[in-house]
Design an enzyme around this catalytic site. Structure first.
Site, PDB file in Angstrom:
ATOM      1  N   LYS A 180       5.094   2.707  -2.867  1.00  0.00           N
ATOM      2  CA  LYS A 180       4.838   4.108  -3.219  1.00  0.00           C
ATOM      3  C   LYS A 180       5.005   4.273  -4.710  1.00  0.00           C
ATOM      4  O   LYS A 180       5.774   3.546  -5.329  1.00  0.00           O
ATOM      5  CB  LYS A 180       5.835   5.019  -2.503  1.00  0.00           C
ATOM      6  CG  LYS A 180       5.371   6.445  -2.410  1.00  0.00           C
ATOM      7  CD  LYS A 180       4.341   6.588  -1.324  1.00  0.00           C
ATOM      8  CE  LYS A 180       3.994   8.010  -1.031  1.00  0.00           C
ATOM      9  NZ  LYS A 180       3.403   8.114   0.306  1.00  0.00           N
ATOM     10  N   LYS A 238       5.020   2.503   8.601  1.00  0.00           N
ATOM     11  CA  LYS A 238       3.766   3.160   8.986  1.00  0.00           C
ATOM     12  C   LYS A 238       2.630   2.144   9.111  1.00  0.00           C
ATOM     13  O   LYS A 238       1.902   2.121  10.097  1.00  0.00           O
ATOM     14  CB  LYS A 238       3.423   4.200   7.905  1.00  0.00           C
ATOM     15  CG  LYS A 238       2.243   5.076   8.209  1.00  0.00           C
ATOM     16  CD  LYS A 238       1.868   5.963   7.008  1.00  0.00           C
ATOM     17  CE  LYS A 238       3.055   6.717   6.433  1.00  0.00           C
ATOM     18  NZ  LYS A 238       2.652   7.691   5.401  1.00  0.00           N
ATOM     19  N   SER A 257      -7.763   4.495   4.438  1.00  0.00           N
ATOM     20  CA  SER A 257      -7.654   3.726   3.190  1.00  0.00           C
ATOM     21  C   SER A 257      -7.966   2.262   3.459  1.00  0.00           C
ATOM     22  O   SER A 257      -8.621   1.593   2.649  1.00  0.00           O
ATOM     23  CB  SER A 257      -6.232   3.806   2.626  1.00  0.00           C
ATOM     24  OG  SER A 257      -6.055   4.957   1.850  1.00  0.00           O
ATOM     25  N   LYS A 269       0.835  -1.202   0.000  1.00  0.00           N
ATOM     26  CA  LYS A 269       0.000   0.000   0.000  1.00  0.00           C
ATOM     27  C   LYS A 269       0.864   1.244   0.000  1.00  0.00           C
ATOM     28  O   LYS A 269       1.930   1.277   0.616  1.00  0.00           O
ATOM     29  CB  LYS A 269      -0.853  -0.045   1.289  1.00  0.00           C
ATOM     30  CG  LYS A 269      -1.974   0.926   1.335  1.00  0.00           C
ATOM     31  CD  LYS A 269      -3.264   0.372   0.771  1.00  0.00           C
ATOM     32  CE  LYS A 269      -4.306   1.439   0.614  1.00  0.00           C
ATOM     33  NZ  LYS A 269      -3.998   2.388  -0.495  1.00  0.00           N
TER      34      LYS A 269
HETATM   35  N1  GLU Z   1      -0.116   8.769   0.613  1.00  0.00           N
HETATM   36  C1  GLU Z   1      -0.564   8.543   1.939  1.00  0.00           C
HETATM   37  C2  GLU Z   1       0.612   8.245   2.858  1.00  0.00           C
HETATM   38  O1  GLU Z   1       1.715   8.634   2.608  1.00  0.00           O
HETATM   39  C3  GLU Z   1      -1.666   7.507   2.003  1.00  0.00           C
HETATM   40  C4  GLU Z   1      -1.289   6.128   1.586  1.00  0.00           C
HETATM   41  C5  GLU Z   1      -2.474   5.168   1.471  1.00  0.00           C
HETATM   42  O2  GLU Z   1      -3.571   5.523   1.872  1.00  0.00           O
HETATM   43  O3  GLU Z   1      -2.235   4.068   0.963  1.00  0.00           O
HETATM   44  O4  GLU Z   1       0.454   7.696   3.902  1.00  0.00           O
END
Ligand code: GLU
Length: 476
Positions: free
Chosen positions: A107, A95, A364, A71
């Site tokens: 990413k 995270k 999400s 993710k």
């Molecule tokens: N881009 C966001 C982050 O850096 C959300 C990532 C997501 O929801 O997968 O955490």
């Protein structure tokens, strides 16, 4: 004295990782396995725009597949490069582990300035990028699920979801291939503001612990705290707006790319946000002092500094001059490893990115679960919950009548208690619970271990420990 060199973003994340694993007892092989980025795919594709073919470069990096899907958002910015996507993918792994979302880290990024293109052009570019990724399973409901990040939002996610659905016409779970979609396109209530809301909940939890508040040299509650926000994008705007409107914080500085606004009496976040949407920046805004060198405002005296834009904004050049007592990293990687050392030595408390901005991926996760279950949260229970509450009321009131008692439930209480929770309330409750639990897991390590002196190393310890457990469970 030799000038200390700033490491790259990727190296910075690795240095933070190294600082934590040095305190762990992991076999070196496993340590290396967790740290490395599994794969980064680079795509170059052409799109015919304005009569000629333009070539774009994009990336999707998968850091860790200890859990799948992986993710992480897709960023649109001219600063996108392999080092950056890999650093961001690594941060996603840690995270997700910290906020307990069952994902590996990934990413994506596209090297583009989205402001140079109109909506139709952006749709063509996004669909083509999505096609390139989807045909390699780098967008896939059970393998790789993107989301918004800097420069992207609901609109781009809707295009990606539609592109995936067109390519996989019989896939019943197609909508779960991406999160951060609009509510009417398979999204979930509360996702847009989730990261900002998470920052607020993170601060709420921090301010529940007097010991932690004291460690930052602060006292009391969020009420009246002087806040500086860097970046009034989706994350910074929502965080600032909630803190000002709901918690009584005073936003005394807002930094944007064309300068900063300051007002010791507190800025009107909504008005500034509106101004930026209309004029593209903060300059010209009349109800505050405008400072052209925005970066200087990072250094002004304040209680809480919220970097909510780019990585590396607090670095070796300004770390010694930062006057904030508490920094909450709403952005990914806003403090470099070198700056982190300096700030730590100076006793500044930093609430680290992998926790502070975990609200986005948390919601999400709820959206992905909603898509896979094909039903809105609360749809089955809400009225039943209300009916049960009504039963209690009826019983209480009949008892009161029978005993000829005078007491009555106040209509306001009745109304509030009777209402069953809707999707937004459930999302908020799940997010709040997640942020509290994650903070407590870091805090236990922070205060419980002699060799741990800050929240960042505590966050990495918890996260890496969980990733390691998951690898061990697989027998690796
Ligand atoms: N881009 C966001 C982050 O850096 C959300 C990532 C997501 O929801 O997968 O955490």
């Amino acid at each position: 004295m030799a000038q200390k060199k700033e490491p790259s973003f990727r190296q910075s994340v690795d240095l933070m990782f190294n600082r934590a694993v040095a305190l762990m007892d992991l076999p070196p092989g496993l340590e290396q396995k967790i740290k490395v980025c599994n794969a980064t795919y680079t795509v170059r594709f052409g799109v015919r725009l304005r009569g000629q073919i333009q070539t774009f470069t994009g990336y999707r990096s998968v850091h860790s597949e200890h859990m799948e899907p992986v993710k992480g958002g897709i960023r649109y910015s001219m600063g996108v490069n392999q080092d950056e996507v890999e650093a961001l993918a690594a941060l996603m792994t840690y995270k997700c582990a910290l906020v307990e979302t069952p994902f590996g880290g990934a990413k994506g990024g596209l090297c583009i300035d989205p402001r140079q293109y109109d909506e139709h052009e952006l749709e063509q570019i996004t669909r083509r990028f999505a096609y390139e990724l989807a045909k390699r399973d780098l967008i896939h409901p059970s393998q790789n699920v993107p989301a918004p990040d800097m420069g992207t939002g609901e609109r781009e996610m809707a295009w990606i979801a539609d592109q995936y659905a067109r390519m996989n016409t019989t896939e019943i779970n197609a909508r779960a291939c991406v999160t951060g979609k609009p509510l009417h396109g398979g999204g979930i209530a509360g996702r847009v503001e989730a990261t900002g809301r998470g920052v607020q909940y993170a601060l709420h939890e921090f301010f529940r612990h007097p010991e932690d508040i004291a460690q930052a040299g602060l006292a009391g509650t969020l009420d009246g705290k002087r806040v500086v926000v860097q970046g009034l994008g989706n994350v910074g705007y929502h965080a600032a707006s909630f803190l000002a409107a709901e918690d009584g914080a005073k936003v005394i500085g807002i930094i944007e790319r064309d300068g900063a606004l300051v007002d010791e009496n507190g800025l009107d976040v909504e008005a500034v946000h509106q101004w930026i949407s209309n004029h593209g920046g903060v300059s010209g805004y009349a109800d505050a002092t405008y400072v052209e060198d925005g970066a200087k405002i990072l250094e002004i005296d304040c209680d809480i500094l919220i970097p909510a834009a780019l990585e590396g904004v607090i670095n070796l050049s300004n770390a010694a001059k930062i006057s904030a007592k508490l920094i909450i990293e709403a952005a990914n990687g806003p403090v470099t490893a070198g700056a982190d050392d300096i700030l730590r030595e100076r006793g500044v408390v930093i609430i680290p990115d992998l926790f502070a901005n975990g609200g986005g991926v948390t919601v999400s996760y709820f959206e992905w679960v909603k898509n896979l279950s094909h039903i809105r949260f609360g749809r089955m229970q809400r009225r039943q919950e209300e009916a049960r509450h009504q039963l209690v009321f009826n019983e209480l009131e009949s008892l009161s009548d029978q005993t000829k008692s005078e007491w009555r439930l106040s209509p306001d209480f009745k109304q509030k208690y009777l209402r069953g929770a809707d999707e937004l309330e459930l999302v908020r409750s799940g997010l709040d619970d997640t942020m509290r639990a994650a903070y407590q897991s870091m805090r236990e390590v922070w205060h419980g271990r002699e060799d741990v002196g800050d929240l960042r190393v505590a966050a990495y310890l918890v996260a890496i420990g969980r990733v390691a457990d998951s690898y061990r469970a697989k027998g690796l």
